[in-house]
Design a protein around this motif. Structure first.
Motif, PDB file in Angstrom:
ATOM      1  N   PHE A 251       6.723  -2.976  -1.635  1.00 11.84           N
ATOM      2  CA  PHE A 251       6.287  -2.436  -0.345  1.00 11.84           C
ATOM      3  C   PHE A 251       5.521  -1.140  -0.579  1.00 11.84           C
ATOM      4  O   PHE A 251       5.566  -0.524  -1.631  1.00 11.84           O
ATOM      5  N   VAL A 252       4.844  -0.759   0.441  1.00 15.63           N
ATOM      6  CA  VAL A 252       4.019   0.453   0.421  1.00 15.63           C
ATOM      7  C   VAL A 252       4.449   1.337   1.572  1.00 15.63           C
ATOM      8  O   VAL A 252       4.653   0.862   2.691  1.00 15.63           O
ATOM      9  N   ARG A 253       4.550   2.643   1.311  1.00 16.57           N
ATOM     10  CA  ARG A 253       4.866   3.621   2.355  1.00 16.57           C
ATOM     11  C   ARG A 253       3.739   4.640   2.421  1.00 16.57           C
ATOM     12  O   ARG A 253       3.445   5.324   1.441  1.00 16.57           O
ATOM     13  N   TYR A 254       3.115   4.734   3.580  1.00 19.54           N
ATOM     14  CA  TYR A 254       2.022   5.681   3.768  1.00 19.54           C
ATOM     15  C   TYR A 254       2.602   7.052   4.116  1.00 19.54           C
ATOM     16  O   TYR A 254       3.745   7.153   4.560  1.00 19.54           O
ATOM     17  N   PRO A 255       1.838   8.127   3.946  1.00 15.33           N
ATOM     18  CA  PRO A 255       2.347   9.479   4.220  1.00 15.33           C
ATOM     19  C   PRO A 255       2.834   9.689   5.644  1.00 15.33           C
ATOM     20  O   PRO A 255       3.665  10.548   5.896  1.00 15.33           O
ATOM     21  N   ASN A 256       2.366   8.909   6.597  1.00 12.07           N
ATOM     22  CA  ASN A 256       2.829   9.063   7.979  1.00 12.07           C
ATOM     23  C   ASN A 256       4.067   8.235   8.267  1.00 12.07           C
ATOM     24  O   ASN A 256       4.492   8.128   9.421  1.00 12.07           O
ATOM     25  N   GLY A 257       4.686   7.608   7.192  1.00 15.41           N
ATOM     26  CA  GLY A 257       5.944   6.890   7.346  1.00 15.41           C
ATOM     27  C   GLY A 257       5.803   5.417   7.633  1.00 15.41           C
ATOM     28  O   GLY A 257       6.808   4.716   7.778  1.00 15.41           O
ATOM     29  N   VAL A 258       4.597   4.886   7.743  1.00 15.60           N
ATOM     30  CA  VAL A 258       4.383   3.475   8.036  1.00 15.60           C
ATOM     31  C   VAL A 258       4.674   2.652   6.775  1.00 15.60           C
ATOM     32  O   VAL A 258       4.191   2.986   5.674  1.00 15.60           O
ATOM     33  N   LEU A 259       5.437   1.542   6.932  1.00 13.70           N
ATOM     34  CA  LEU A 259       5.828   0.677   5.810  1.00 13.70           C
ATOM     35  C   LEU A 259       5.160  -0.676   5.957  1.00 13.70           C
ATOM     36  O   LEU A 259       5.096  -1.248   7.053  1.00 13.70           O
TER      37      LEU A 259
ATOM     38  N   THR B 197       8.101  12.676  -5.013  1.00 17.25           N
ATOM     39  CA  THR B 197       9.538  12.865  -5.280  1.00 17.25           C
ATOM     40  C   THR B 197      10.395  12.717  -4.028  1.00 17.25           C
ATOM     41  O   THR B 197      11.610  12.743  -4.117  1.00 17.25           O
ATOM     42  N   GLU B 198       9.786  12.595  -2.860  1.00 15.51           N
ATOM     43  CA  GLU B 198      10.555  12.502  -1.636  1.00 15.51           C
ATOM     44  C   GLU B 198      11.231  11.133  -1.543  1.00 15.51           C
ATOM     45  O   GLU B 198      10.612  10.096  -1.823  1.00 15.51           O
ATOM     46  N   SER B 199      12.502  11.096  -1.165  1.00 14.34           N
ATOM     47  CA  SER B 199      13.252   9.836  -1.045  1.00 14.34           C
ATOM     48  C   SER B 199      13.346   9.440   0.425  1.00 14.34           C
ATOM     49  O   SER B 199      13.261  10.274   1.311  1.00 14.34           O
ATOM     50  N   PHE B 200      13.538   8.165   0.644  1.00  8.90           N
ATOM     51  CA  PHE B 200      13.685   7.668   2.003  1.00  8.90           C
ATOM     52  C   PHE B 200      14.478   6.377   1.937  1.00  8.90           C
ATOM     53  O   PHE B 200      14.619   5.769   0.869  1.00  8.90           O
ATOM     54  N   SER B 201      15.011   5.951   3.069  1.00 11.16           N
ATOM     55  CA  SER B 201      15.813   4.726   3.134  1.00 11.16           C
ATOM     56  C   SER B 201      15.171   3.754   4.112  1.00 11.16           C
ATOM     57  O   SER B 201      14.525   4.160   5.085  1.00 11.16           O
ATOM     58  N   ILE B 202      15.360   2.480   3.843  1.00 13.73           N
ATOM     59  CA  ILE B 202      14.818   1.429   4.714  1.00 13.73           C
ATOM     60  C   ILE B 202      15.967   0.806   5.477  1.00 13.73           C
ATOM     61  O   ILE B 202      16.930   0.329   4.882  1.00 13.73           O
ATOM     62  N   GLN B 203      15.873   0.807   6.806  1.00 18.37           N
ATOM     63  CA  GLN B 203      16.910   0.237   7.644  1.00 18.37           C
ATOM     64  C   GLN B 203      16.845  -1.294   7.590  1.00 18.37           C
ATOM     65  O   GLN B 203      15.773  -1.877   7.357  1.00 18.37           O
TER      66      GLN B 203
END
Length: 822
Positions: A787-795, A763-769
Motif C-alpha cells: 500500500f501507499v500512504r500520501y503525506p495528507n494521510g490518504v491510503l 520515520t513517522e508510524s501509523f496504524s491501519i484500522q
C-alpha cells in the motif's frame, strides 16, 4: 347681431276658456304640468286647461282648450306651483297656502301658515325622500323651511329677517331672497345671511329667477340682470336690459325678459339681446318642460323655441360662422347625437379658425387650431400669396404658418397628415433657408413622400440635401452618385460640404464596393483624406494587399496606409520593407530641402522603423542604403545584422557623430556594441574623443563588459580618469560574489530543511484500522498487499497509486516524498 330663436303664436283667450262662460277676468300667474296649463286669475279663479294641436303648426300642441276644471276663491291667485310627485298644486292666495288636487283642483288642505308673501319649491332638494318636497316661504320678518308630504307638513327651520321677504327662490341649501330694496343669500343649514346688493329705484320690482343649479338671476340697479352664485359672487358679466323688467324665464341658452318693448331674448353666452317680440301688456311668463307661455291680461301666447339646428343653418347661410360656433357649442344635445354633434362642432371650429386666419387674426386662429386639432392639410392648402396681397401681412402669415407646421409636426398625426406637414415644411425650407442648416437637420427625419421630396429638392437645386435624404433612407449608392457629380462639378450646390464630407460618409457606409467606386475622386484631391477612408475602424475587413494595389498610384495615401498596417501589427515582411523603401524614396526626392520639417520627420520615421521592426528584409535594405546619402540608416541596418563594428565605424569615422553612436548603442543595449564604440574611440585617429569616452564610462558603467573595456584602453590612460568606472566595476564584482555566496548558503539551507522533513515523514508510524479501504478501488487492505500512504494521510493499494506525487483523492501535488510499504 340678432338671431331668431323663438316663434310666437296665439294660444287662447281667457273668456273663452271658462266652462260656463263666466265673465272675463285678468290673468295673474301661469303654471304648466304635463299636458295641462293652470291659469290663476285676479278675481280668484283658477283654471285647468289642456292643449290641442295648432292648425298653423300641426306638430305643436300649443292651443289651449276650454277649461276642464275650475277652482274659485275670494282673493286673487298670486302664485302657484305644481308638485307632480304628490299630484298636488300649491296655491298662494290671500297670504295663505292652499293645496289642491292637481287633476280635479279639489281642495286637499290649507296650510296653517299666516301672512305668506311668497314661496318656492326647491328643485335641488337636500332630502332624499322622493315623496317629500322642500318648500321655502316668506312670512312676516322670517323665512320658513318646510317639508311637505301627503301625510304631514313640517317646519324644519325658521330664520328671522330684519324685514319681510317679498320674493325668494331656493336651490339646495341656499335661499336667495329680497326684502325692502335689498337682495340677500341665506344658508338654510347654518342660518347665516349674506347681503348681496341693494336697488336704488323704489319703483323697480325685485325679481329673482333660478337659472341653473346654484345660480340665480336678479333684476339689479340700472336695468342690469345680475347673475349670482349660491356662494354670493358672480362668474358672468351682467345682462344690460333695455328697459325695466317685470318677469323672467329661462330656456337654455336664453334669458326671456318681459319689459316695455314686449318679450326680449338675451343670450347667457355673450349677454346680448338676440330677439325681441313686440307684445303689449305682457304680465306673466312660464317655462314648463320646454313649453313656454306668456300672457297679457286676457290673452295667451305660446313661445315656440326654434331648434338650434335651424338657427345654425340660418347663421351659416348668413356666413355668421363664429356665432354659429358659439350657438352649437352651447346647445343641449341628447346622448344619442353627441358623437355627431362633436364632429359638427369640430367642423365649425375649423371653419372659424380658417376664417380668423384669413382675416389676419393669427393668434386667435392658432388658439382655435389647437382647440379643434385641425387637420393640417386644410391649413396647408391655403394660398397665402392670394390671401394676403400686402407684403407685410403676407410675411406675418408665413411666420405663423411655419410655427403651425412645427407645432403640428410634434403631434400624433396620421401618416397622410405627417407626410403633408413634412412636405410643406420641406418646400418652405428649400425656398427660404439660405444657409441650408435647418433644411439639413430637417431632411434626416422627413417623412414626406419620397418622389415628392425628390422633385422638391431637385426643383430648388438642393442636391447636397437630396443626397443626405438618400442616406437617411439607406440609399447609399444614389447619394454617392450625386456627391460624385458635385465633386466633378457636373452639378452645383452652394450648400455642398465638399469631399471631406463625402469621405466621412464613405467611412460610415460600410460597403467596400462603394468605397472602391467613389473614393478615387477624393484621392485625386486629397490623398491624406482619402487614406483615412481605408484606415477607419468602421470599414469592413478587407485584404491589405488589395488596398495596397489600389493605392499604388497615390503614394502619399499608400504610405499612410502602410503606417496604419504596421501600427496594427501586420507581420508581413513585404509591408514593412515597402514602407521603408517609400521613406527612402521620399527622402531622396526631398534631398534639396533637407531643413524642412517634413524631411526631418521622414528621416526619423525611417530610422525608427529600421530600429524597431522585426519584419524587415535587412539584407535587401542594406544594399539599398549603401549609398553616400544614408550613412546613418546604413549603420542601423548593420547593427541589426550584428555588424556592430561596421556600424560604429560609420558613426565615428565617417559621420564624426559620437552622440549618434551612443544613441545607436543605447537602442541595441548590447555590451558588444558598447565595447565596439569604446574600441573605435580610443584609436590614435580619434584621440580627441577620449574625453567623451571617459565621460561615457562614468555615466554608463553598467553597459560595458569590464575586462574587455579595460583591455581596450591605451596604456597611457591615467587611473584617476577611469577611477569611477573601476570603482563601479570592483563594487559590482564584490556584490556579485557576495550574492552568489548568499544564494549558495540559502540553497544549502533549503536542502537541509527538505531532508529533515523527508526524514520525519519516513520515520513517522501509523496504524491501519480494520475498516480502512483503498480510496481508489474501495477494497479493504490485506496484510500481504502493498500500500501507499500520501503525506495528507490518504491510503491506496500500491497498484492503485498511478502517481507517487499526486494524491488520487484530492489531486494535490506533493513536492517531497511519501511513505511506501510493501
Amino acid at each position: 347681431m340678432s338671431v331668431q330663436a323663438f316663434d310666437i303664436i296665439f294660444a287662447g283667450n281667457l273668456p273663452n276658456l271658462f266652462i260656463d262662460g263666466s265673465p272675463s277676468t285678468n290673468i295673474t300667474c301661469l303654471e304648466i304640468c304635463g299636458d295641462f296649463l293652470y291659469l290663476g286669475c285676479k278675481e280668484g279663479n283658477l283654471l285647468r286647461c289642456s292643449f290641442k294641436k295648432s292648425s298653423i303648426l300641426p306638430e305643436q300642441t300649443v292651443i289651449i282648450n276650454k277649461a276642464t276644471h275650475c277652482y274659485s276663491t275670494t282673493s286673487p291667485i298670486v302664485q302657484m306651483k305644481a308638485i307632480s310627485a304628490l299630484t298636488q298644486l300649491l296655491v298662494l292666495s290671500n297670504e295663505t297656502l292652499t293645496v289642491l288636487d292637481l287633476e280635479t283642483l279639489a281642495l286637499v288642505r290649507t296650510l296653517k301658515f299666516k301672512s305668506i308673501t311668497s314661496f318656492h319649491l326647491n328643485e335641488n332638494p337636500l332630502n332624499e325622500d322622493p315623496f317629500t318636497v322642500e318648500i321655502c316661504a316668506g312670512s312676516k320678518k322670517k323665512i320658513l323651511y318646510i317639508h311637505l308630504s301627503d301625510e304631514h307638513v313640517k317646519i324644519i327651520k325658521e330664520v328671522s329677517t330684519s324685514l319681510t321677504p317679498s320674493t325668494l327662490v331656493m336651490d339646495g341649501a341656499h335661499i336667495c331672497f329680497a326684502m325692502g330694496f335689498e337682495y340677500c343669500m341665506l344658508d338654510i343649514l347654518s342660518g347665516e345671511i349674506q347681503q348681496l346688493f341693494a336697488v336704488d329705484n323704489p319703483q323697480q320690482p325685485l325679481i329673482i329667477h333660478r337659472v341653473s343649479k346654484g345660480e340665480f338671476l336678479l333684476s339689479g340697479p340700472g336695468g342690469l340682470g345680475v347673475f349670482v352664485l349660491s356662494q354670493g359672487f358672480s362668474d358672468k358679466p351682467p345682462i344690460n336690459f333695455s328697459s325695466q323688467v317685470s318677469a323672467l324665464a329661462f330656456h337654455h341658452p336664453y334669458i326671456i325678459a318681459v319689459c316695455r318693448q314686449g318679450i326680449c331674448f338675451y343670450s347667457i353666452i355673450d349677454q346680448q339681446c338676440k330677439q325681441t317680440i313686440a307684445i303689449d301688456n305682457v304680465r306673466s311668463i312660464v317655462n314648463g318642460d320646454g313649453r313656454i307661455f306668456a300672457s297679457t291680461l286676457i290673452d295667451l301666447f305660446a313661445l315656440l323655441p326654434i331648434s338650434w339646428e335651424t338657427q345654425l343653418e340660418k347663421l351659416l347661410a348668413d356666413n355668421r360662422i363664429e356665432e354659429a360656433l358659439v350657438l352649437a357649442a352651447n346647445a343641449h344635445i341628447s346622448s344619442n347625437d353627441r358623437e355627431q354633434h362633436k364632429l359638427m362642432i369640430k367642423d365649425l371650429e375649423e371653419k372659424v379658425a380658417l376664417l380668423r386666419f384669413s382675416s389676419g387674426r393669427f393668434l386667435d386662429a392658432m388658439e382655435l387650431f389647437e382647440t379643434c386639432n385641425i387637420d393640417p392639410r386644410k391649413v396647408i392648402d391655403l394660398d397665402l400669396e392670394q390671401m394676403f396681397p400686402e407684403e407685410e401681412m403676407r410675411n406675418s402669415s408665413v411666420v405663423v404658418f411655419l410655427d403651425f407646421l412645427q407645432r403640428w409636426r410634434l403631434k400624433c398625426l396620421t401618416p397622410d397628415q405627417r407626410m403633408a406637414v413634412d412636405l410643406a415644411l420641406l418646400k418652405y425650407l428649400a425656398r427660404n433657408d439660405d444657409e441650408g442648416v435647418q433644411l439639413m437637420d430637417f431632411i434626416v427625419d422627413c417623412q414626406a413622400d419620397s418622389s415628392e421630396t425628390f422633385d422638391c429638392l431637385k426643383t430648388f437645386q438642393m442636391f447636397h440635401c437630396l443626397a443626405t435624404y438618400y442616406i437617411s433612407k439607406q440609399k447609399w449608392e444614389e447619394a454617392f452618385c450625386i456627391w460624385d457629380r458635385l465633386m466633378k462639378s457636373d452639378i452645383e450646390d452652394v450648400h455642398f460640404l465638399g469631399y471631406p464630407h463625402v469621405a466621412e460618409q464613405l467611412t460610415k457606409c460600410g460597403d467596400i464596393s462603394l468605397i472602391w467606386r467613389f473614393s478615387g475622386e477624393i484621392l485625386k484631391r486629397d490623398e491624406e483624406m482619402g487614406a483615412k477612408i481605408f484606415t477607419s475602424e468602421k470599414i469592413p475587413a478587407v485584404k491589405p494587399r488589395a488596398v495596397i494595389d489600389y493605392l499604388r498610384n497615390y503614394p502619399k495615401s499608400l504610405r499612410i496606409f502602410l503606417e496604419f498596417l504596421i501600427e496594427k501589427k501586420i507581420d508581413e515582411e513585404s509591408v514593412h520593407t515597402q514602407l521603408a523603401m517609400m521613406y527612402i524614396d521620399d527622402i531622396k526626392r526631398s534631398d534639396l530641402n533637407r531643413n524642412s520639417p517634413g524631411h526631418r520627420m521622414t528621416i526619423n520615421k525611417l530610422r525608427s522603423l529600421l530600429r524597431t521592426s522585426q519584419k524587415l528584409e535587412l539584407v535587401k535594405l542594406l544594399e539599398i542604403l549603401d549609398t553616400p546619402g544614408f550613412p546613418h540608416e546604413h549603420a542601423i541596418v548593420c547593427g541589426r545584422l550584428g555588424q556592430h563594428s561596421t556600424a560604429i565605424n560609420t558613426f565615428i569615422n565617417y559621420l564624426k557623430d559620437f552622440d549618434a553612436a551612443e544613441e545607436y548603442c543605447a537602442c541595441l543595449d548590447d555590451p558588444k556594441a558598447w565595447n565596439a564604440l569604446l574600441a573605435a574611440c580610443v584609436t590614435e585617429a580619434n584621440v580627441h574623443m577620449f574625453d567623451r569616452v571617459a565621460d561615457l564610462l562614468r555615466r554608463r558603467p553598467h553597459q560595458f563588459d569590464v575586462p574587455t573595456a579595460l583591455l581596450c584602453l591605451p596604456d597611457s590612460t591615467k587611473f584617476n580618469v577611469i577611477a569611477p568606472f573601476v570603482n563601479f566595476a570592483v563594487r559590482e564584482a564584490l556584490h556579485e560574489k557576495r550574492m552568489k555566496t548568499i544564494e549558495k548558503a540559502l540553497h544549502q539551507m533549503d536542502n537541509l530543511t527538505n531532508k529533515y522533513e523527508l526524514k520525519i515523514l519516513e520515520t513517522e508510524s501509523f496504524s491501519i484500522q480494520p475498516s480502512s479501504y483503498c480510496c481508489v478501488c474501495k477494497k479493504r487492505f490485506v496484510v500481504t498487499d502493498g500500500f501507499v500512504r500520501y503525506p495528507n494521510g490518504v491510503l491506496t493499494h500500491s497498484k492503485c497509486a498511478t502517481s507517487r506525487h499526486v494524491c488520487p483523492l484530492t489531486g494535490h501535488l506533493f513536492q517531497f516524498g511519501f511513505q511506501y510499504n510493501s
